[in-house]
Design an enzyme around this catalytic site. Structure first.
Site, PDB file in Angstrom:
ATOM      1  N   ALA A  61       0.805   4.365 -28.719  1.00 48.61           N
ATOM      2  CA  ALA A  61       2.154   3.936 -29.044  1.00 48.61           C
ATOM      3  C   ALA A  61       2.398   2.524 -28.502  1.00 48.61           C
ATOM      4  O   ALA A  61       1.999   2.201 -27.382  1.00 48.61           O
ATOM      5  CB  ALA A  61       3.155   4.913 -28.461  1.00 48.61           C
ATOM      6  N   HIS A 171       6.709   6.271 -34.570  1.00 46.31           N
ATOM      7  CA  HIS A 171       6.661   7.387 -33.608  1.00 46.31           C
ATOM      8  C   HIS A 171       8.019   8.091 -33.629  1.00 46.31           C
ATOM      9  O   HIS A 171       8.965   7.678 -32.969  1.00 46.31           O
ATOM     10  CB  HIS A 171       6.340   6.856 -32.211  1.00 46.31           C
ATOM     11  CG  HIS A 171       5.926   7.922 -31.234  1.00 46.31           C
ATOM     12  ND1 HIS A 171       6.223   9.263 -31.414  1.00 46.31           N
ATOM     13  CD2 HIS A 171       5.224   7.853 -30.073  1.00 46.31           C
ATOM     14  CE1 HIS A 171       5.726   9.966 -30.404  1.00 46.31           C
ATOM     15  NE2 HIS A 171       5.115   9.135 -29.579  1.00 46.31           N
ATOM     16  N   ALA A 173       8.309  11.381 -32.878  1.00 51.35           N
ATOM     17  CA  ALA A 173       7.991  12.697 -32.297  1.00 51.35           C
ATOM     18  C   ALA A 173       8.264  12.742 -30.797  1.00 51.35           C
ATOM     19  O   ALA A 173       8.674  11.756 -30.185  1.00 51.35           O
ATOM     20  CB  ALA A 173       6.520  13.013 -32.567  1.00 51.35           C
ATOM     21  N   HIS A 174       8.048  13.919 -30.207  1.00 50.98           N
ATOM     22  CA  HIS A 174       7.878  14.133 -28.760  1.00 50.98           C
ATOM     23  C   HIS A 174       9.083  13.754 -27.904  1.00 50.98           C
ATOM     24  O   HIS A 174       8.942  13.481 -26.720  1.00 50.98           O
ATOM     25  CB  HIS A 174       6.629  13.393 -28.246  1.00 50.98           C
ATOM     26  CG  HIS A 174       5.391  13.716 -29.012  1.00 50.98           C
ATOM     27  ND1 HIS A 174       4.223  13.002 -28.913  1.00 50.98           N
ATOM     28  CD2 HIS A 174       5.126  14.698 -29.915  1.00 50.98           C
ATOM     29  CE1 HIS A 174       3.299  13.511 -29.704  1.00 50.98           C
ATOM     30  NE2 HIS A 174       3.827  14.546 -30.335  1.00 50.98           N
ATOM     31  N   TYR A 176      11.126  11.018 -28.091  1.00 53.10           N
ATOM     32  CA  TYR A 176      11.480   9.601 -27.934  1.00 53.10           C
ATOM     33  C   TYR A 176      12.630   9.259 -28.900  1.00 53.10           C
ATOM     34  O   TYR A 176      13.151  10.137 -29.591  1.00 53.10           O
ATOM     35  CB  TYR A 176      10.246   8.720 -28.170  1.00 53.10           C
ATOM     36  CG  TYR A 176       9.192   8.895 -27.091  1.00 53.10           C
ATOM     37  CD1 TYR A 176       9.432   8.457 -25.788  1.00 53.10           C
ATOM     38  CD2 TYR A 176       7.979   9.528 -27.355  1.00 53.10           C
ATOM     39  CE1 TYR A 176       8.486   8.624 -24.784  1.00 53.10           C
ATOM     40  CE2 TYR A 176       7.024   9.700 -26.358  1.00 53.10           C
ATOM     41  CZ  TYR A 176       7.280   9.248 -25.067  1.00 53.10           C
ATOM     42  OH  TYR A 176       6.354   9.419 -24.070  1.00 53.10           O
TER      43      TYR A 176
HETATM   44  C1  FNR Z   1      -0.994  11.620 -26.324  1.00 55.71           C
HETATM   45  N1  FNR Z   1      -0.222  11.856 -27.472  1.00 55.71           N
HETATM   46  C2  FNR Z   1       0.493  10.814 -28.011  1.00 55.71           C
HETATM   47  N2  FNR Z   1       1.181  10.984 -29.194  1.00 55.71           N
HETATM   48  C3  FNR Z   1       1.786   9.944 -29.798  1.00 55.71           C
HETATM   49  O1  FNR Z   1       2.372  10.124 -30.866  1.00 55.71           O
HETATM   50  N3  FNR Z   1       1.744   8.700 -29.241  1.00 55.71           N
HETATM   51  C4  FNR Z   1       1.113   8.459 -28.071  1.00 55.71           C
HETATM   52  O2  FNR Z   1       1.055   7.314 -27.617  1.00 55.71           O
HETATM   53  C5  FNR Z   1       0.520   9.565 -27.400  1.00 55.71           C
HETATM   54  N4  FNR Z   1      -0.078   9.401 -26.178  1.00 55.71           N
HETATM   55  C6  FNR Z   1      -0.911  10.381 -25.677  1.00 55.71           C
HETATM   56  C7  FNR Z   1      -1.696  10.123 -24.546  1.00 55.71           C
HETATM   57  C8  FNR Z   1      -2.590  11.081 -24.102  1.00 55.71           C
HETATM   58  C9  FNR Z   1      -3.467  10.789 -22.903  1.00 55.71           C
HETATM   59  C10 FNR Z   1      -2.683  12.320 -24.754  1.00 55.71           C
HETATM   60  C11 FNR Z   1      -3.684  13.360 -24.309  1.00 55.71           C
HETATM   61  C12 FNR Z   1      -1.886  12.590 -25.849  1.00 55.71           C
HETATM   62  C13 FNR Z   1      -0.397  13.102 -28.232  1.00 55.71           C
HETATM   63  C14 FNR Z   1      -1.671  13.019 -29.071  1.00 55.71           C
HETATM   64  O3  FNR Z   1      -1.563  12.089 -30.120  1.00 55.71           O
HETATM   65  C15 FNR Z   1      -2.009  14.392 -29.715  1.00 55.71           C
HETATM   66  O4  FNR Z   1      -0.976  14.767 -30.568  1.00 55.71           O
HETATM   67  C16 FNR Z   1      -2.233  15.472 -28.652  1.00 55.71           C
HETATM   68  O5  FNR Z   1      -3.121  15.022 -27.639  1.00 55.71           O
HETATM   69  C17 FNR Z   1      -2.804  16.735 -29.278  1.00 55.71           C
HETATM   70  O6  FNR Z   1      -4.070  16.460 -29.827  1.00 55.71           O
HETATM   71  P1  FNR Z   1      -5.415  16.964 -29.055  1.00 55.71           P
HETATM   72  O7  FNR Z   1      -5.551  16.139 -27.826  1.00 55.71           O
HETATM   73  O8  FNR Z   1      -5.184  18.396 -28.763  1.00 55.71           O
HETATM   74  O9  FNR Z   1      -6.506  16.712 -30.063  1.00 55.71           O
END
Ligand code: FNR
Length: 394
Positions: A61, A171, A173-174, A176
């Site tokens: 991101a 982005h 999601a999550h 933000y």
């Molecule tokens: C993330 N994830 C994440 N998602 C996103 O939309 N932007 C981001 O910058 C991040 N940063 C991030 C950092 C780290 C270290 C992790 C482990 C995860 C979520 C990521 O894109 C993904 O959706 C999840 O990690 C689930 O996928 P995996 O790891 O189970 O394959």
């Protein structure tokens, strides 16, 4: 499943992109960008995953230049000469390795606390000044704030296009900023940006429409969304397919090409009565391309001590020719406790049925930059389990 060429490894043309296979590097924040400038290691870090077989990279991101946009130091920005030069080097190296790359654009909203970023004195801003129900953080956005954030996202998208990125991802999601508008738990506005699911989607759709106007018709726009929030893993944007439709269809009209449905486990059904996961529903509702994600090639049982790994390695002796189907089945067993349904085999079957189009992988690609190549070759001995310690270096 066709034995000679599993769907995971079939080339595809979608949203104007030619991709060599269905595998995508998921966006992952790495906190290795001092002063919001990607480090010198970033081009090699991303290009290594492309040489390892990933067709499309979505960057970590990247904050836009709106002054309240970041909650974190050491995350990259899409502004300033130094960051732009660094991103251009990333793009060039990914292209030289034969991959495509999207920039994921980000505003952290209410997650921000004063003390970070180029304007440390500023608070976080968000639809209602709420991190989650009952938890105040920063201040409520005015109409002028909304306009300013939208203009900043558009500017960042235009910059990304100019730098040679093949597309951008919003982005959304999550938990933000964009998601804070989508989620009723953080959006309690009484104007046209709050209320029904469609009203809560208005900020996102205004934003996408502005980005689309800026980048023109041929430039892919992905929209990442999730039911879960970092504030609350059990939160949900949409309780029914109808509510999801009210959120996603305005985004289609605004110009989204790809929906990236972020789930923690790709095999989980999203709504009762159908096996479709969230990406599957996004594709069914919108008719657009969909990316799934969530624990692909990861499980708590991943390469555990049960001896199963050694047993399978014995069965799949590299000197003995094995079909692609057998290899995927073997890797599924190795990488998932719920062998089959949750493993690569089940994933491939869903892809083949057209439930979604692309598969993003996060942590397993941190551990194994060449994971796609290893899977395709059946080179199972080389697969490393993921551990959080691996995040300490790029
Ligand atoms: C993330 N994830 C994440 N998602 C996103 O939309 N932007 C981001 O910058 C991040 N940063 C991030 C950092 C780290 C270290 C992790 C482990 C995860 C979520 C990521 O894109 C993904 O959706 C999840 O990690 C689930 O996928 P995996 O790891 O189970 O394959």
């Amino acid at each position: 499943m066709t034995v000679s060429s599993p769907a995971l490894f079939q080339a595809v043309h979608l949203a104007g992109l030619q991709l060599p296979n269905r595998l995508v590097m998921a966006p992952m924040t790495r906190y290795m960008s001092p002063g919001h400038v990607p480090s010198q290691e970033a081009p090699a870090y991303y290009a290594r995953r492309v040489r390892g077989g990933v067709g499309l990279v979505i960057t970590e991101a990247t904050v836009i230049d709106e002054p309240h946009a970041t909650a974190y130091e050491d995350v990259p920005g899409m502004f300033g000469t130094a960051a732009c030069l660094a991103w251009r080097a990333v793009v060039d190296e990914v292209h030289a390795a034969g991959g495509k790359i999207f920039s994921q654009l980000w505003h952290t909203g209410a997650i921000r606390k004063p003390g970070v970023g180029p304007r440390p004195e500023l608070p976080g801003i968000s639809p209602s000044g709420l991190l989650m129900p009952g938890v105040q953080s920063g201040r409520e956005m005015t109409r002028a704030d909304i306009e300013s954030v939208i203009v900043s996202f558009s500017r960042a998208a235009a910059t990304a296009a100019k730098l040679g990125f093949d597309g951008i991802e919003i982005h959304g999601a999550h938990g933000y900023l964009v998601d804070q508008f989508l989620w009723a738990g953080s959006n309690q506005r009484r104007d046209t940006y709050g209320g029904s699911p469609a009203a809560r989607a208005r900020f996102a759709s205004d934003l996408v429409a502005a980005v689309r106007a800026e980048v023109g018709p041929g430039f892919p726009i992905s929209f990442r969304f999730s039911q879960w929030k970092q504030q609350d893993y059990s939160a949900r944007l949409a309780l029914t397919p109808r509510e999801l439709e009210q959120i996603l269809l305005p985004l289609v009209d605004a110009g989204v090409d790809i929906f990236h449905a972020s789930t923690r486990r790709f095999w989980e059904a999203e709504f009762p009565g159908s096996p479709l996961n969230l990406a599957g529903w996004a594709k069914r509702i919108t008719g657009k391309c969909a990316i799934t994600v969530g624990s692909v090639c990861l499980d708590s049982d991943f390469l555990d001590d049960s001896g199963e790994y050694e047993k399978l390695m014995h069965e799949f002796d590299a000197s003995k020719p094995a079909s692609q189907e057998e290899l995927l089945g073997a890797v599924s067993h190795l990488m998932s406790g719920a062998a089959g349904a949750a493993g690569l085999h089940g994933l491939n079957d869903r892809l083949e049925r057209g439930e979604f189009d692309l598969v993003a992988i996060g942590r397993a690609l941190i551990a194994n930059p060449d994971l796609p190549a290893l899977i395709e070759r059946g080179d199972l001995r080389q697969v490393q389990p993921y551990s959080a310690e691996m995040l300490s270096r790029l």
